[in-house]
Design an enzyme around this catalytic site. Structure first.
Site, PDB file in Angstrom:
ATOM      1  N   HIS A   1      20.577  62.442  70.330  1.00 48.52           N
ATOM      2  CA  HIS A   1      21.136  61.429  69.442  1.00 48.52           C
ATOM      3  C   HIS A   1      21.778  62.000  68.188  1.00 48.52           C
ATOM      4  CE1 HIS A   1      19.820  57.652  71.316  1.00 48.52           C
ATOM      5  NE2 HIS A   1      18.728  58.305  71.681  1.00 48.52           N
TER       6      HIS A   1
ATOM      7  N   LYS B   1      22.797  49.974  57.320  1.00 52.37           N
ATOM      8  CA  LYS B   1      22.296  51.043  58.185  1.00 52.37           C
ATOM      9  C   LYS B   1      21.428  51.970  57.348  1.00 52.37           C
ATOM     10  CE  LYS B   1      26.528  51.964  59.251  1.00 52.37           C
ATOM     11  NZ  LYS B   1      26.773  52.190  60.642  1.00 52.37           N
ATOM     12  N   ARG B   2      20.769  52.885  58.010  1.00 51.86           N
ATOM     13  CA  ARG B   2      19.969  53.880  57.311  1.00 51.86           C
ATOM     14  C   ARG B   2      20.822  54.565  56.250  1.00 51.86           C
ATOM     15  NH1 ARG B   2      19.058  59.285  59.138  1.00 51.86           N
ATOM     16  NH2 ARG B   2      20.177  58.727  61.043  1.00 51.86           N
TER      17      ARG B   2
ATOM     18  N   LYS C   1      26.527  59.021  56.639  1.00 49.04           N
ATOM     19  CA  LYS C   1      26.988  57.657  56.903  1.00 49.04           C
ATOM     20  C   LYS C   1      27.891  57.134  55.788  1.00 49.04           C
ATOM     21  CE  LYS C   1      22.978  56.559  59.796  1.00 49.04           C
ATOM     22  NZ  LYS C   1      23.649  56.249  61.068  1.00 49.04           N
TER      23      LYS C   1
ATOM     24  N   THR D   1      25.240  51.672  66.933  1.00 51.68           N
ATOM     25  CA  THR D   1      25.179  50.419  67.694  1.00 51.68           C
ATOM     26  C   THR D   1      25.476  49.231  66.791  1.00 51.68           C
ATOM     27  OG1 THR D   1      22.764  50.333  67.380  1.00 51.68           O
ATOM     28  CG2 THR D   1      23.587  51.250  69.464  1.00 51.68           C
TER      29      THR D   1
ATOM     30  N   LYS E   1      27.378  45.489  67.528  1.00 49.45           N
ATOM     31  CA  LYS E   1      26.828  44.181  67.157  1.00 49.45           C
ATOM     32  C   LYS E   1      27.822  43.386  66.327  1.00 49.45           C
ATOM     33  CE  LYS E   1      22.335  46.396  67.179  1.00 49.45           C
ATOM     34  NZ  LYS E   1      21.522  47.301  66.377  1.00 49.45           N
TER      35      LYS E   1
END
Length: 810
Positions: free
Chosen positions: A359, A550-551, A556, A658, A662
C-alpha cells in the site's frame, strides 16, 4: 370517554415491533415506557442480529458442507464504522424496521446516530479492509477477516485552541452487542526466551513470556443478506491475570502487572514508535495477532481437511500491507516445528498460501525492525528469517542480471547502517502474488521499492486497483441521490455498480440536472447544520464545498491547500471588485501522535480558519473549517455534500486512495495530481470532467534527481512568496509569531513533497474551478458523468479480481 374503546381502536403492532419490545424487556431489562434512546438502540441491534445469526450459521454450514476454500484477510485495521444502518440496509429491512420503531414512538435515524463508531482503524487501509469484507460476503465468498480488538482505537481527536489533543476512544464503554466471544478459539502466543535443538534436527522454542489470544467474532453481512462472513478480532488475556501472593503481600499493582502487559497489546492502534518501548509494543502487537490468526487457520484446516500439506488448496491468506508480514515466518514455524515438515516443503506451502498487498512506496512505511529487537522478541522467527534469506539470496546469485547492489536490495536483512529485518521483503519473498492497488502504483513498485525483487521474480507483481462498497458509500450515505438514480435508470445498479453507466445520458437532461442539484444542496444544508451545531460556524450551502478529508501527512499536502487558501484570502481582500466564487474549505483528519509537522499543519489550518472566519471584509466569500475527530460516520456526512474533492498528493506517493472514489461516486469533481487511482478515475470520467494539475511522478523523480531549488521557485511566485512569508512571520499566529517559521523554512530548504513546485499550477487549477462553477449547468453535467462512470471502482470488482487471479476461489 371509553378508554377501552380507544385502546382497542389503536392499530395493532407489527410482529417486528413485538420482537423489539420483547428484546427490550427480556434482554435489556427495560419497560418500554422507561426506555431511553440507548436502550432502543440495543434492542434494535439485538433484534436485527437474530436474523443475521440465522444467516451466519447457514453460511458456515454451507461452507463446511461444500468443503469450500476460504479467504483469510489479515489486517491491522478494520475501519467498519457503525453497523446498524449497514446491516439493516444489506438485509433489505429499512422500511420494516423504521415502521416497527415508529409504532413504538422511536425514530430509527435518531438511534442510529448514537451508535459508536468501532475504533478499529484510522485511515484508508482500514476502510479498504472493511469494504473488502463486505464485498466478500456480497459475492458469496467464504472469508474471515483477522485483526485486533482495540479497546481504545488510535485516539479520539479533540481540537483545543487549534491543537490536536489525543484522548482515549472509549467505544466499548457500554459493551458491543455485535460481537461474540469464542472462548474455545484461544491460542498461546509467546515472546522472547530461547531456542534449543537436538541431534535429530528438531527445534524447540521456549518463550520467556506468553499471553492467550481469545477470539471475538463480529458478523459481516453481504448485500441482500446473501452471505454472512466473520470478522475475527483478537483480545489478549494474561495466563496469570493476578498473582495472589503479591496481592496479599500488599503489592496490589504488581499483582496485576501481567494483565496490564497483556492488555497493552490490544489497547491502542499504532502506539507511537518514536521510542524503543513503542517499537517493541508495535512488533509485539503485530506478532500477537499474526500468530493467533495463523494458528487459527491451520487448526481449522486440519480439523476439516486433515493434512496440512493441502493448506494452499483450501486457504488463501492475504496480507494487507506489511503489518502482518511476520505471518510468513509464523506459518513456517508451525509447519516445521509442530507438523514436522522439511524446510523446502514448508516453504513451497507457505508461498502458495500467501498473497501480499503493498500500500505504500514510502520507505519509512515499509516496516523494518532493528535486528536485536526482532531476535530478542522472536528468536525462533529470526532463525527462520535467516534461513529464508539464505534461500532467496542463493536464488539471486544464480539469476542473470543480479549484481551485488541488487543482492543488498533483495536481502531480508538491511545491512545499510543498523541491521534491520525488512518486513516488506519477507512478505514479498513468502507470497506467490504481490499486488499494487492502482495501475500507476503497481508500475512504480516494479521500478522503485521492489525493482530488484521484481527482476528475481518477474511474474509475481500484479495490479488490483482498489474499490469501495457502493452500499455504504452511495445507498446508505446518500439516499437522496440513490432514489434519483433509481427513478432514472431502474434498479440494476443496486446489484451491479457498473450499470451506473446508464446514467451518463442524463447529464444532458436539464430536468434531471435540476433534481440532481436539489439533492446535492439538501446534503450541503444537512452538513452545514451539523457544523453549525458542533462548531458554531455558519456556512453558505450555495458556496462551493471544497473538501480535503484524510489522514494528515505531508505527502497528502494539506499544507499546499492551506497555503493556497491564504493566497486566495489575500487576493479577495486586495481585489474585492472581482466576481469571486464563494467557497467553503473543509478539512478533517488525524495526525499520528508523534508526527510533529502533521500536528503543526492541523494547528495552521485552525489558525487560518480563525483569521479568515473572523474577517468581516470578505463576508461569505471564504470560510474555513477543520472538523474534529474524523471517522467513518463523519465521512458519511461530508462525502455526499462535497462539490470539489481534493486529491492533491505528491505524484508517485499515494498508492491509490479511496476517498477519490467515494467523492466521485457522490457527484464531486476531483482536483488532483496524476497520482494513485486519480489516473484511472481520469480515464473513466474523461479529461473534461476532472481537474488535473502539477508534476507527474516521472517529473517529480527527475526534479529531485536534478537538484531542485525550491527557494528560486518561491521567490519567483508572487502569490506563493506572500502567503509563505505571511505564515512564517506570524500573521496567523500573533500569540506565537515564530510558530511556523520552521515549517515554512522547510519549503525553502528542501520541499521534498513539491509544495512550492506545484503551487502555481494548483492555484491556476483552483481558478479554473471558479470558472467552471460559474457555469452551474456544465458543472452539474460533469458531476453526473462522474457518478455514471465510476461504478467500475466498486470493491465488488476488485474482490472479483482477487478471487479469480490470486485466491483461485472463483
Amino acid at each position: 370517554m371509553n378508554v377501552t374503546a380507544l385502546a382497542t381502536s389503536a392499530p395493532p403492532r407489527s410482529p417486528l415491533a413485538d420482537r423489539l419490545v420483547d428484546n427490550l424487556i427480556h434482554r435489556i431489562g427495560k419497560d418500554e415506557r422507561a426506555a431511553l434512546p440507548h436502550d432502543w438502540l440495543a434492542a434494535t441491534i439485538l433484534t436485527v442480529r437474530d436474523d443475521i445469526i440465522d444467516r451466519w450459521m447457514a453460511s458456515t454450514r454451507e461452507t463446511h458442507a461444500a468443503k469450500s476454500k476460504r479467504v483469510y484477510y489479515l489486517s491491522l485495521e478494520f475501519l467498519i464504522g457503525r453497523l446498524l444502518r449497514d446491516a439493516i440496509a444489506n438485509l433489505g429491512k429499512n422500511r420494516e424496521v423504521s415502521q416497527a420503531l415508529s409504532q413504538l414512538g422511536v425514530d430509527l435515524a435518531e438511534i442510529e446516530e448514537i451508535e459508536p463508531d468501532a475504533a478499529l482503524g484510522n485511515g484508508g487501509l482500514g476502510r479498504l479492509a472493511a469494504c473488502f469484507m463486505e464485498s466478500l460476503a456480497t459475492l458469496d465468498l467464504p472469508a474471515y477477516g483477522y485483526g485486533i480488538r482495540y479497546m481504545n482505537g488510535m485516539f479520539r481527536q479533540r481540537i483545543d485552541d487549534g491543537w490536536q489533543v489525543e484522548l482515549p476512544e472509549n467505544w466499548l464503554a457500554h459493551g458491543n452487542p455485535w460481537e461474540f466471544e469464542r472462548r474455545e478459539s484461544a491460542y498461546f502466543v509467546g515472546f522472547g526466551g530461547e531456542v534449543t535443538g537436538n541431534d535429530a534436527g528438531q527445534v524447540h522454542w521456549k518463550p520467556a513470556e506468553a499471553v492467550e489470544a481469545v477470539a471475538v467474532d463480529t458478523p459481516v453481512v453481504g448485500w441482500r443478506g446473501k452471505r454472512v462472513n466473520t470478522l475475527r478480532l483478537w483480545t489478549a488475556v494474561s495466563l496469570d491475570p493476578i498473582k495472589l501472593d503479591k496481592f496479599n503481600a500488599g503489592d496490589h499493582e504488581g499483582a496485576l502487572a501481567g494483565q496490564v502487559r497483556a492488555e497493552s497489546l490490544v489497547r491502542v492502534l499504532y502506539p507511537a514508535d518514536s521510542t524503543a518501548s513503542g517499537q517493541e509494543l508495535r512488533l509485539r502487537q503485530e506478532y500477537f495477532f499474526s500468530s493467533a490468526s495463523i494458528q487459527d487457520i491451520v487448526r481449522r484446516h486440519i480439523q476439516y481437511f486433515g493434512d496440512v500439506r493441502t493448506l494452499p488448496d483450501k486457504a488463501a491468506i492475504q496480507l494487507n500491507d506489511t503489518h502482518p508480514a511476520v505471518s510468513v515466518a509464523e506459518l513456517m514455524r508451525l509447519l516445521i516445528d509442530h507438523h514436522d515438515l522439511a524446510f523446502d516443503e514448508a516453504w513451497e506451502i507457505t508461498k502458495a498460501t500467501f498473497g501480499y498487498t503493498n500500500h505504500t512506496l514510502l520507505p519509512e512505511a515499509l516496516e523494518s525492525w532493528p535486528l536485536p529487537l526482532f531476535e530478542r522478541l522472536l528468536p525462533r522467527h529470526m532463525q527462520i528469517v535467516y534461513a529464508i534469506n539464505a534461500r532467496v539470496l542463493r536464488e539471486a546469485r544464480k539469476a542473470d542480471g543480479i549484481d551485488d547492489e541488487a543482492i543488498g536490495a533483495i536481502s531480508l536483512i538491511d545491512e545499510g547502517g543498523e541491521r534491520r529485518v525488512r518486513m516488506a521483503n519477507l512478505a514479498f519473498a513468502g507470497s506467490h502474488s504481490v499486488n499494487g492497488v492502482a495501475a500507476l502504483h503497481t508500475d512504480l513498485m516494479k521500478q522503485t521499492v521492489f525493482a530488484d525483487l521484481h527482476k528475481l521474480y518477474p511474474a509475481r507483481i500484479n495490479n488490483k486497483t482498489n474499490g469501495i462498497t457502493p452500499r455504504r458509500w452511495l445507498f446508505e450515505c446518500n439516499p437522496g441521490l440513490t432514489h434519483l438514480i433509481r427513478d432514472a435508470i431502474g434498479e440494476e445498479f443496486l446489484d451491479d455498480a457498473a450499470a451506473l453507466t446508464a446514467l451518463a445520458p442524463f447529464a444532458e437532461d436539464a430536468a434531471f440536472r435540476e433534481r440532481f442539484a436539489e439533492v446535492k444542496r439538501a446534503n450541503k444544508v444537512a452538513l452545514a447544520a451539523h457544523i453549525k451545531d458542533r462548531m458554531g460556524l455558519r456556512l453558505d450551502p450555495d458556496a462551493i464545498f471544497d473538501v480535503q478529508i484524510k489522514r494528515i501527512h505531508e505527502y497528502k499536502r494539506q499544507l499546499l491547500n492551506i497555503i493556497e487558501t491564504v493566497a486566495l484570502y489575500d487576493q479577495i481582500r486586495s481585489h474585492p471588485e472581482r466576481n469571486w466564487t464563494p467557497r467553503v474549505k473543509l478539512f478533517a483528519g488525524k495526525a499520528a501522535s508523534s508526527y510533529h509537522n502533521a500536528k503543526l499543519i492541523i494547528k495552521l489550518a485552525n489558525d487560518v480558519a480563525r483569521r479568515v472566519n473572523g474577517d468581516p471584509s470578505i463576508g461569505k466569500l471564504l470560510k474555513v473549517a477543520f472538523l474534529p475527530n474524523y471517522n467513518v460516520s463523519l465521512a458519511e456526512r461530508i462525502v455526499p455534500a462535497a462539490d470539489l474533492s481534493e486529491q492533491i498528493s505528491t505524484a508517485g506517493m499515494e498508492a491509490s486512495g479511496t476517498g477519490n472514489m467515494k467523492f466521485a461516486l457522490n457527484g464531486a469533481l476531483t482536483i488532483g495530481t496524476l497520482d494513485g487511482a486519480n489516473v484511472e478515475i481520469r480515464d473513466h470520467v474523461g479529461d473534461e470532467n476532472i481537474i488535473i494539475f502539477g508534476l507527474t511522478a516521472d517529473e517529480v523523480a527527475a526534479k529531485r534527481a536534478d537538484g531542485y531549488e525550491p527557494r528560486a521557485v518561491i521567490e519567483g511566485s508572487r502569490e506563493l512568496a506572500q502567503a509563505v512569508n505571511a505564515i512564517a512571520s506570524g500573521v496567523f499566529s500573533p500569540d506565537d509569531p515564530n510558530r511556523y517559521q520552521g515549517l515554512m523554512a522547510g519549503l525553502y530548504e528542501h520541499d521534498w513533497f513539491m509544495v512550492a513546485a506545484d503551487f502555481d499550477a494548483y492555484a491556476a487549477a483552483q481558478r479554473q474551478v471558479d470558472a467552471r462553477w460559474a457555469d452551474r449547468d456544465a458543472w452539474r453535467a460533469s458531476a453526473i458523468r462522474n457518478v455514471a462512470q465510476v461504478g467500475w471502482f466498486s470493491s465488488d470488482r476488485t474482490i472479483g479480481e482477487y478471487a479469480r487471479d490470486i485466491w483461485n476461489v472463483l
